[in-house]
Each structure stands twice: as C-alpha cells, then as structure tokens.
Motif scaffolding. Structure first.
Motif, PDB file in Angstrom:
ATOM      1  N   LYS A  82       4.672 -12.978  -5.554  1.00  0.00           N
ATOM      2  CA  LYS A  82       5.011 -11.881  -4.651  1.00  0.00           C
ATOM      3  C   LYS A  82       6.516 -11.644  -4.741  1.00  0.00           C
ATOM      4  CE  LYS A  82       4.764 -10.356   0.094  1.00  0.00           C
ATOM      5  NZ  LYS A  82       4.445 -10.652   1.468  1.00  0.00           N
ATOM      6  N   SER A 101      12.763  -1.069  -1.567  1.00  0.00           N
ATOM      7  CA  SER A 101      11.750  -0.024  -1.583  1.00  0.00           C
ATOM      8  C   SER A 101      12.401   1.305  -1.233  1.00  0.00           C
ATOM      9  CB  SER A 101      10.640  -0.327  -0.574  1.00  0.00           C
ATOM     10  OG  SER A 101       9.775   0.789  -0.473  1.00  0.00           O
ATOM     11  N   CYS A 110       9.079   1.954 -10.530  1.00  0.00           N
ATOM     12  CA  CYS A 110       7.755   2.425 -10.891  1.00  0.00           C
ATOM     13  C   CYS A 110       7.376   3.512  -9.886  1.00  0.00           C
ATOM     14  CB  CYS A 110       6.756   1.279 -10.882  1.00  0.00           C
ATOM     15  SG  CYS A 110       5.197   1.773 -11.594  1.00  0.00           S
ATOM     16  N   GLY A 123       2.543   3.590  -9.275  1.00  0.00           N
ATOM     17  CA  GLY A 123       1.587   2.485  -9.270  1.00  0.00           C
ATOM     18  C   GLY A 123       2.307   1.162  -9.138  1.00  0.00           C
ATOM     19  N   ASP A 124       1.551   0.124  -8.829  1.00  0.00           N
ATOM     20  CA  ASP A 124       2.128  -1.218  -8.795  1.00  0.00           C
ATOM     21  C   ASP A 124       2.311  -1.693 -10.227  1.00  0.00           C
ATOM     22  OD1 ASP A 124       1.942  -1.018  -6.047  1.00  0.00           O
ATOM     23  OD2 ASP A 124       0.214  -2.345  -5.877  1.00  0.00           O
ATOM     24  N   TYR A 125       3.220  -2.659 -10.407  1.00  0.00           N
ATOM     25  CA  TYR A 125       3.688  -3.011 -11.745  1.00  0.00           C
ATOM     26  C   TYR A 125       3.988  -4.498 -11.807  1.00  0.00           C
ATOM     27  CZ  TYR A 125       6.633  -2.241 -15.931  1.00  0.00           C
ATOM     28  OH  TYR A 125       7.178  -2.244 -17.188  1.00  0.00           O
ATOM     29  N   LEU A 133       4.979  -9.138  -8.924  1.00  0.00           N
ATOM     30  CA  LEU A 133       4.280  -7.897  -8.619  1.00  0.00           C
ATOM     31  C   LEU A 133       5.253  -6.986  -7.877  1.00  0.00           C
ATOM     32  CD1 LEU A 133       1.829  -6.055  -8.380  1.00  0.00           C
ATOM     33  CD2 LEU A 133       1.125  -7.371  -6.367  1.00  0.00           C
ATOM     34  N   VAL A 134       5.584  -5.873  -8.493  1.00  0.00           N
ATOM     35  CA  VAL A 134       6.524  -4.908  -7.919  1.00  0.00           C
ATOM     36  C   VAL A 134       5.718  -3.743  -7.354  1.00  0.00           C
ATOM     37  CG1 VAL A 134       8.486  -3.396  -8.384  1.00  0.00           C
ATOM     38  CG2 VAL A 134       8.274  -5.576  -9.611  1.00  0.00           C
ATOM     39  N   PRO A 135       5.745  -3.561  -6.031  1.00  0.00           N
ATOM     40  CA  PRO A 135       4.994  -2.447  -5.435  1.00  0.00           C
ATOM     41  C   PRO A 135       5.543  -1.087  -5.881  1.00  0.00           C
ATOM     42  CG  PRO A 135       5.621  -4.059  -3.761  1.00  0.00           C
ATOM     43  CD  PRO A 135       6.380  -4.402  -5.012  1.00  0.00           C
ATOM     44  N   SER A 136       4.663  -0.122  -5.984  1.00  0.00           N
ATOM     45  CA  SER A 136       5.048   1.240  -6.326  1.00  0.00           C
ATOM     46  C   SER A 136       6.187   1.703  -5.419  1.00  0.00           C
ATOM     47  CB  SER A 136       3.837   2.156  -6.141  1.00  0.00           C
ATOM     48  OG  SER A 136       4.175   3.481  -6.419  1.00  0.00           O
ATOM     49  N   THR A 139       9.290   0.728  -5.537  1.00  0.00           N
ATOM     50  CA  THR A 139      10.321  -0.301  -5.334  1.00  0.00           C
ATOM     51  C   THR A 139      11.227  -0.349  -6.553  1.00  0.00           C
ATOM     52  OG1 THR A 139       8.834  -1.628  -3.959  1.00  0.00           O
ATOM     53  CG2 THR A 139      10.713  -2.767  -4.930  1.00  0.00           C
ATOM     54  N   TYR A 175      -0.583  -2.579 -12.654  1.00  0.00           N
ATOM     55  CA  TYR A 175      -1.423  -3.464 -11.847  1.00  0.00           C
ATOM     56  C   TYR A 175      -2.324  -2.610 -10.959  1.00  0.00           C
ATOM     57  CZ  TYR A 175      -2.853  -7.392  -8.957  1.00  0.00           C
ATOM     58  OH  TYR A 175      -3.599  -8.356  -8.316  1.00  0.00           O
TER      59      TYR A 175
END
Length: 169
Positions: free
Chosen positions: A8, A22, A82, A85-87, A109-112, A114, A130
C-alpha cells in the motif's frame, strides 16, 4: 524467479524513494475557499540543473506482471500521475554504479489521480495497470532526460521479478 507482493502506498513506506500526493483528493495547505481552492506545493520534484520541465504521455497496456527492466536518472526525479486507473509501480533505492538493485525492488499500488515523484537515483520503470486493461500516465522530467540522464537496464531472465496480486505490509 523471485516474487513480490504489492505494498500500500503510504508516506512512511515510500519515503526512501520519493513522495506522493493525490490530486483528486488533495489535502494540506490551501489558498481560497470553495468554489475555488488552490492546494499549493503538494509535491516537489528535483530537476537538477534543468530549467525546463517536459510533460510526456505514456500509455501502458495490461501484460504479464513480470518486471523485466528498470531505470534511474542521476540528476533529476521523475513525476508520474496515472490519470484513469490504479497503477503498480516498482522502485528500488539508489545504489552504486555496477551494483544490481533487483533484490531490493518493491512494488506499490498507486491509486488513480495520485502523483508519485521519485528521487534522483531511485530505480523505477513502466509499471502495470491494476484492475483495468490500460492506463494513461503523465510524466514530468527535465527536457530530454530520457536521452541524456537515463540509465536503463534489462534484468537478466534469472533475476526477473513476478508481481503477485496480494497486498503485503
């Protein structure tokens, strides 16, 4: 082939590699109130001696989650966001020339929405979508850094890393 799970993205876990924020759910110091709020200085990027930032697009399609190559920049950090999408992004700490970073690679995991900024010398490279088939990434680097400040390494077959779809830490 070594395997790694997905971490995370937290400030503490990512601190050795850089920083992030973010832009879709900004927090921190701001100027103004709704309907216009300006969240200032959320993330900084080292540009070395450059005075021009260049923005580039990277389209990444889904493929096997095997880390086959990696790169770093000696004199600048790289910013990526990104957009849709998540990446999954891999990183490893800077190391001396000639030393292999492969055993130290971690995946986050980089949230969309961010923005992630790596420090100079931190190993990284194109990651993996992802939960979607394709992502569009905006990259910020000094102009022509890809040509004059990029050390790219193809990871030998026996040292490649398979990313497992499991959260760790």
């Amino acid at each position: 082939m070594r395997t790694v799970g997905i971490k995370k993205l937290t400030m503490e876990a990512f601190a050795p590699y850089g920083t992030f924020a973010s832009v879709m759910a900004p927090k921190g110091c701001k100027m103004g109130e709704k309907p216009v709020e300006f969240f200032r200085d959320m993330v900084q990027q080292c540009l070395g001696s450059a005075n021009i930032v260049s923005y580039s697009a990277c389209v990444v399609e889904q493929r096997d989650w095997v880390i086959e190559n990696t790169e770093y920049h000696n004199y600048c950090g790289e910013a990526i966001i990104c957009l849709d999408g998540d990446y999954l992004v891999h990183v490893a700490p800077a190391c001396p020339v000639g030393e292999e970073p492969f055993e130290n690679i971690e995946v986050f995991l980089v949230p969309s929405g961010t923005m992630v900024v790596t420090r100079p010398g931190v190993w990284h490279q194109a990651g993996f979508p992802y939960g979607c088939d394709e992502v569009h990434i905006l990259c910020a680097l000094p102009e022509r850094a890809y040509a004059n400040d990029c050390v790219f390494v193809v990871i030998p077959d026996d040292k490649r890393i398979k990313v497992l779809d499991e959260m760790i830490g």
